[in-house]
Design an enzyme around this catalytic site. Structure first.
Site, PDB file in Angstrom:
ATOM      1  N   LYS A  68      44.626  39.317  33.376  1.00 28.81           N
ATOM      2  CA  LYS A  68      43.427  39.604  34.102  1.00 28.81           C
ATOM      3  C   LYS A  68      42.697  40.857  34.076  1.00 28.81           C
ATOM      4  O   LYS A  68      41.883  41.224  35.058  1.00 28.81           O
ATOM      5  CB  LYS A  68      43.890  39.401  35.834  1.00 28.81           C
ATOM      6  N   LYS A 120      46.540  27.875  30.815  1.00 25.25           N
ATOM      7  CA  LYS A 120      46.972  27.247  32.120  1.00 25.25           C
ATOM      8  C   LYS A 120      45.790  26.940  32.983  1.00 25.25           C
ATOM      9  O   LYS A 120      44.530  27.750  32.776  1.00 25.25           O
ATOM     10  CB  LYS A 120      47.694  27.942  32.841  1.00 25.25           C
ATOM     11  N   LYS A 149      41.937  29.296  38.824  1.00 24.62           N
ATOM     12  CA  LYS A 149      40.971  29.338  39.455  1.00 24.62           C
ATOM     13  C   LYS A 149      39.865  30.401  39.060  1.00 24.62           C
ATOM     14  O   LYS A 149      38.785  30.172  39.025  1.00 24.62           O
ATOM     15  CB  LYS A 149      41.222  29.794  40.976  1.00 24.62           C
TER      16      LYS A 149
HETATM   17  N1  AQP Z   1      47.713  25.716  35.909  1.00 25.36           N
HETATM   18  C1  AQP Z   1      48.970  25.604  36.784  1.00 25.36           C
HETATM   19  N2  AQP Z   1      50.029  24.820  36.553  1.00 25.36           N
HETATM   20  C2  AQP Z   1      50.968  24.788  37.500  1.00 25.36           C
HETATM   21  N3  AQP Z   1      51.168  25.540  38.555  1.00 25.36           N
HETATM   22  C3  AQP Z   1      50.087  26.351  38.609  1.00 25.36           C
HETATM   23  N4  AQP Z   1      49.759  27.212  39.691  1.00 25.36           N
HETATM   24  C4  AQP Z   1      48.589  27.852  39.400  1.00 25.36           C
HETATM   25  N5  AQP Z   1      48.029  27.366  38.293  1.00 25.36           N
HETATM   26  C5  AQP Z   1      48.874  26.464  38.023  1.00 25.36           C
HETATM   27  C6  AQP Z   1      50.483  27.480  40.981  1.00 25.36           C
HETATM   28  O1  AQP Z   1      49.891  27.662  42.085  1.00 25.36           O
HETATM   29  C7  AQP Z   1      50.265  28.197  42.893  1.00 25.36           C
HETATM   30  C8  AQP Z   1      49.385  29.192  43.745  1.00 25.36           C
HETATM   31  O2  AQP Z   1      48.995  30.258  42.648  1.00 25.36           O
HETATM   32  P1  AQP Z   1      47.770  31.259  43.157  1.00 25.36           P
HETATM   33  O3  AQP Z   1      46.350  30.619  43.699  1.00 25.36           O
HETATM   34  O4  AQP Z   1      48.413  32.050  44.467  1.00 25.36           O
HETATM   35  O5  AQP Z   1      47.710  32.315  41.890  1.00 25.36           O
HETATM   36  P2  AQP Z   1      47.827  31.625  40.402  1.00 25.36           P
HETATM   37  O6  AQP Z   1      49.085  31.427  39.899  1.00 25.36           O
HETATM   38  O7  AQP Z   1      47.167  32.995  39.869  1.00 25.36           O
HETATM   39  O8  AQP Z   1      46.679  30.667  40.312  1.00 25.36           O
HETATM   40  P3  AQP Z   1      45.374  30.359  39.416  1.00 25.36           P
HETATM   41  O9  AQP Z   1      44.633  29.143  40.025  1.00 25.36           O
HETATM   42  O10 AQP Z   1      45.742  30.552  38.174  1.00 25.36           O
HETATM   43  O11 AQP Z   1      44.638  31.541  40.171  1.00 25.36           O
HETATM   44  P4  AQP Z   1      43.917  32.718  39.519  1.00 25.36           P
HETATM   45  O12 AQP Z   1      43.056  32.088  38.373  1.00 25.36           O
HETATM   46  O13 AQP Z   1      43.185  33.432  40.554  1.00 25.36           O
HETATM   47  O14 AQP Z   1      45.067  33.701  38.834  1.00 25.36           O
HETATM   48  C9  AQP Z   1      51.698  29.155  42.309  1.00 25.36           C
HETATM   49  O15 AQP Z   1      52.732  28.713  42.719  1.00 25.36           O
HETATM   50  C10 AQP Z   1      51.155  28.753  40.935  1.00 25.36           C
HETATM   51  O16 AQP Z   1      52.455  28.777  40.156  1.00 25.36           O
END
Ligand code: AQP
Length: 329
Positions: free
Chosen positions: A111, A192, A195
């Site tokens: 990030k 992956k 968001k």
């Molecule tokens: N691609 C993914 N596959 C499986 N699990 C996923 N999670 C996120 N992306 C995937 C799971 O969703 C939960 C919440 O995550 P979060 O929103 O708190 O942060 P993150 O993991 O960083 O999710 P994002 O969507 O990727 O957000 P950004 O882009 O903001 O970082 C977690 O349990 C995660 O494992």
């Protein structure tokens, strides 16, 4: 009874990764464990998000939780910022963590990493996540595979604290689903689904309407050799589609692959399965979201339940580390 806790950031539209990697398992766990689930709004502050959008996104995510089947009668649902002990304990753990171990976090590197303008919060948020978890004496943490490293850090910090100051924290385990643990981007299937990395065509959101889901699946990147088998290394696009159908049906992607000969047939069935999986959630979402007062009241009850556990753990940690207890006169 085992205790579980997990949370998601209200930082954008929830996508299939959040659903299959996290929320679907939250729902399953609520009947087998003493489950705590939060909307981790403090974590969203590590990104650029304006105040009004953040407030709205927190309620949106709470409505997604409820619409997906989380039930405040069977689990504790709350907003992270409503329980002040999360940030209090994070400070004690920050004083336990080292720069080196936080610099190694791959999500930090992905990030933006170590640059002049990088927010300190982006660097230290894995410690806040550790506090979120150990505050509730948690045994298991249902998360997607991308959180494995953060869970390891949580265990290291808790063990280090216990070693130095006595048996304060329960050491948690990650609970990673066997299918759907890492949902990949449909356009860049070696990355992956996420968001914050904007890939509108590569990301299926939980609230996408059926025509958008069909379009995104139809345009999903595959390969040209036409051979239908599950091989994430050499055929990542196809593996992503097989994994999505596998996550809907709760079977292995290799089993799904045996059923198909043509990519087009597989894509049609993936789209249909996703639409069927999400339709009832989308319908319930509207009902919950249209009653913000009920959402807020439910969150207030959840915060009270969460605080009663969190306050005890924080006090245990504060006593152990040598902070003098407040004395009332
Ligand atoms: N691609 C993914 N596959 C499986 N699990 C996923 N999670 C996120 N992306 C995937 C799971 O969703 C939960 C919440 O995550 P979060 O929103 O708190 O942060 P993150 O993991 O960083 O999710 P994002 O969507 O990727 O957000 P950004 O882009 O903001 O970082 C977690 O349990 C995660 O494992």
């Amino acid at each position: 009874m085992t205790r579980v806790l997990s949370g998601i950031q209200p930082s954008g539209a929830m996508h299939l990764g959040n659903y299959f990697g996290a929320i679907k398992n939250f729902v399953r766990e609520q009947d087998h464990a003493d489950a705590f689930y939060c909307v981790v709004d403090l974590h969203a502050l590590t990104q650029n998000i304006d105040p009004e959008s953040l407030r709205k996104a927190s309620l949106d995510l709470m409505a997604i939780y409820l619409a997906s089947g989380l039930d405040p009668e069977r689990c504790t649902l709350f907003l992270q910022s409503h329980v002040a002990e999360h940030t209090q304990l994070a400070w004690l753990l920050e004083c336990t963590a080292s720069m080196g171990e936080l610099r190694r976090m791959t999500q930090f590197k992905d990030k933006g990493g170590d640059q002049e303008g990088t927010r300190v919060g982006l660097f230290t948020y894995p410690v806040l996540m550790a506090a979120d978890i150990v505050l509730y004496d948690v045994d298991r943490v249902p998360v997607g595979d991308d959180q494995r490293q953060h869970l390891e850090l949580t265990r290291d910090l808790a063990q280090r604290f216990n070693h130095r100051f006595g048996d304060v924290f329960v050491i948690p385990e990650a609970s990673i689903p066997s299918v759907g643990a890492r949902v990949m981007d449909l356009q860049e299937p070696t990355r992956k689904m996420s968001k914050s990395v904007s890939s509108p065509l590569g990301t299926v959101n939980m609230l996408d309407d059926p025509s958008d889901i069909e379009r995104k699946i139809k345009k999903a990147v595959t390969d040209t050799d036409g051979e239908l088998r599950y091989d994430p290394e050499t055929k990542p696009g196809l593996a992503t589609l097989l994994s999505l159908l596998a996550a809907c049906e709760r079977v292995s992607p290799a089993t799904i692959a045996q059923r198909y000969e043509r990519y087009g047939d597989l894509k049609k069935d993936v789209a249909a399965a996703l639409i069927a999986e999400l339709a009832p959630i989308q319908q319930r979402y509207e009902e919950f979201r249209n009653d913000p007062a009920a959402l807020e009241a439910m969150m207030a009850v959840g915060a009270q339940k969460a605080r009663s556990v969190a306050a005890r753990t924080y006090q245990r940690a504060a006593d152990a580390i040598g902070l003098a207890p407040p004395v009332s006169h």
